[in-house]
Scaffold this motif. Sequence first.
Motif, PDB file in Angstrom:
ATOM      1  N   TYR A  49       0.833  -1.205   0.000  1.00  0.00           N
ATOM      2  CA  TYR A  49       0.000   0.000   0.000  1.00  0.00           C
ATOM      3  C   TYR A  49       0.866   1.252   0.000  1.00  0.00           C
ATOM      4  O   TYR A  49       0.624   2.193  -0.765  1.00  0.00           O
ATOM      5  CB  TYR A  49      -0.925  -0.006   1.232  1.00  0.00           C
ATOM      6  CG  TYR A  49      -1.644   1.299   1.459  1.00  0.00           C
ATOM      7  CD1 TYR A  49      -2.853   1.566   0.827  1.00  0.00           C
ATOM      8  CD2 TYR A  49      -1.101   2.282   2.296  1.00  0.00           C
ATOM      9  CE1 TYR A  49      -3.502   2.778   1.017  1.00  0.00           C
ATOM     10  CE2 TYR A  49      -1.741   3.494   2.484  1.00  0.00           C
ATOM     11  CZ  TYR A  49      -2.938   3.740   1.847  1.00  0.00           C
ATOM     12  OH  TYR A  49      -3.575   4.943   2.033  1.00  0.00           O
ATOM     13  N   TYR A 165       2.689   5.674  14.985  1.00  0.00           N
ATOM     14  CA  TYR A 165       1.563   6.510  14.582  1.00  0.00           C
ATOM     15  C   TYR A 165       1.006   7.352  15.718  1.00  0.00           C
ATOM     16  O   TYR A 165       0.361   8.372  15.476  1.00  0.00           O
ATOM     17  CB  TYR A 165       0.478   5.639  13.934  1.00  0.00           C
ATOM     18  CG  TYR A 165       0.948   5.089  12.608  1.00  0.00           C
ATOM     19  CD1 TYR A 165       1.136   5.945  11.527  1.00  0.00           C
ATOM     20  CD2 TYR A 165       1.261   3.747  12.441  1.00  0.00           C
ATOM     21  CE1 TYR A 165       1.608   5.473  10.320  1.00  0.00           C
ATOM     22  CE2 TYR A 165       1.727   3.260  11.236  1.00  0.00           C
ATOM     23  CZ  TYR A 165       1.894   4.125  10.171  1.00  0.00           C
ATOM     24  OH  TYR A 165       2.360   3.659   8.977  1.00  0.00           O
ATOM     25  N   TYR A 170       4.358  12.596  14.452  1.00  0.00           N
ATOM     26  CA  TYR A 170       3.425  12.210  13.385  1.00  0.00           C
ATOM     27  C   TYR A 170       2.192  13.122  13.424  1.00  0.00           C
ATOM     28  O   TYR A 170       1.716  13.576  12.385  1.00  0.00           O
ATOM     29  CB  TYR A 170       3.040  10.728  13.505  1.00  0.00           C
ATOM     30  CG  TYR A 170       2.210  10.249  12.338  1.00  0.00           C
ATOM     31  CD1 TYR A 170       2.746  10.179  11.052  1.00  0.00           C
ATOM     32  CD2 TYR A 170       0.868   9.908  12.510  1.00  0.00           C
ATOM     33  CE1 TYR A 170       1.975   9.765   9.975  1.00  0.00           C
ATOM     34  CE2 TYR A 170       0.088   9.487  11.436  1.00  0.00           C
ATOM     35  CZ  TYR A 170       0.645   9.422  10.176  1.00  0.00           C
ATOM     36  OH  TYR A 170      -0.118   9.022   9.113  1.00  0.00           O
ATOM     37  N   GLU A 207     -10.241   2.899   4.747  1.00  0.00           N
ATOM     38  CA  GLU A 207      -9.388   2.676   5.916  1.00  0.00           C
ATOM     39  C   GLU A 207      -9.991   1.598   6.823  1.00  0.00           C
ATOM     40  O   GLU A 207      -9.281   0.721   7.298  1.00  0.00           O
ATOM     41  CB  GLU A 207      -9.158   3.980   6.692  1.00  0.00           C
ATOM     42  CG  GLU A 207      -8.190   4.935   5.999  1.00  0.00           C
ATOM     43  CD  GLU A 207      -6.766   4.395   5.959  1.00  0.00           C
ATOM     44  OE1 GLU A 207      -6.379   3.602   6.842  1.00  0.00           O
ATOM     45  OE2 GLU A 207      -6.015   4.751   5.031  1.00  0.00           O
TER      46      GLU A 207
HETATM   47  C1  LIG Z   1      -3.789   1.609   4.880  1.00  0.00           C
HETATM   48  C2  LIG Z   1      -2.967   2.638   5.545  1.00  0.00           C
HETATM   49  N1  LIG Z   1      -3.523   3.827   5.831  1.00  0.00           N
HETATM   50  C3  LIG Z   1      -2.792   4.783   6.435  1.00  0.00           C
HETATM   51  C4  LIG Z   1      -1.465   4.572   6.761  1.00  0.00           C
HETATM   52  C5  LIG Z   1      -0.666   5.657   7.439  1.00  0.00           C
HETATM   53  O1  LIG Z   1       0.466   5.973   6.725  1.00  0.00           O
HETATM   54  C6  LIG Z   1      -0.918   3.316   6.449  1.00  0.00           C
HETATM   55  N2  LIG Z   1       0.374   3.023   6.741  1.00  0.00           N
HETATM   56  N3  LIG Z   1      -1.695   2.376   5.843  1.00  0.00           N
END
Ligand SMILES: Cc1ncc(CO)c(N)n1
Length: 222
Positions: A49, A165, A170, A207
């Motif tokens: 991703y 995160y 961040y 998401e």
């Molecule tokens: C699917 C997804 N959404 C957001 C982030 C944040 O960078 C991530 N690493 N992966």
Amino acid sequence: MAESYSSRLWESISDIYSAILAHPFITGLTDGTLPEQSFAFYVMQDALYLREYARALAAVASRAPTASAMRMFASHAAEAIAAELELHTTLLGELGISKEDAARAEPAPTNLAYTSYLLATVRGGSYAEGVGVVLPCYWIYSEVGKELLRLGSPDARYRRWIATYGAEEYGQVVAEVIAELDRVSLGLSAEENASVRRHFRTTSRYEWMFWQMGYAQESWPL
Ligand SMILES: Cc1ncc(CO)c(N)n1
């Protein structure tokens, strides 16, 4: 003072954000019930991703109207690639996934749908639409990260992921992107505003779906 554009946008996805916090992938990170295979599957998919997300950020950068916004999105594109390499070199190894397995991995259906939608929107839409479509990725992870940091986790690998995160740095990165959206929102037509809101909601849904994909170790039916 009137409520900001971004805070109204965030309120418009409160149903999705609540569903994310209640998802067993997320609750499982903090109570330790998330199966390791689900986490490993998610991490491998996330590495794929992030490569596409970096392309999307570079496309937004290329259309930014100001030097500072161009610089911000271009540096975030580079950071997304660095994050992908970090996942490949450390976390995947710790989870027992070999470089060969990682190299063979294909994007699962939800991953491909999400990144295809991101890339189509940043390439075909306006700059504002591009900012709106990439924002949930930053913003939701920052909010989820802060919440998970508060709750903690019994698993050291999950804690390290959460720390990335949930970090204040961040949060500051995300705040700058939110501020850019608020600046851009001032010049939007009614139609463009509707598009930005739709893209923001769509990638917020993706998401949630991305965590569901990891939890279920989603595969192609054929
Ligand atoms: C699917 C997804 N959404 C957001 C982030 C944040 O960078 C991530 N690493 N992966």
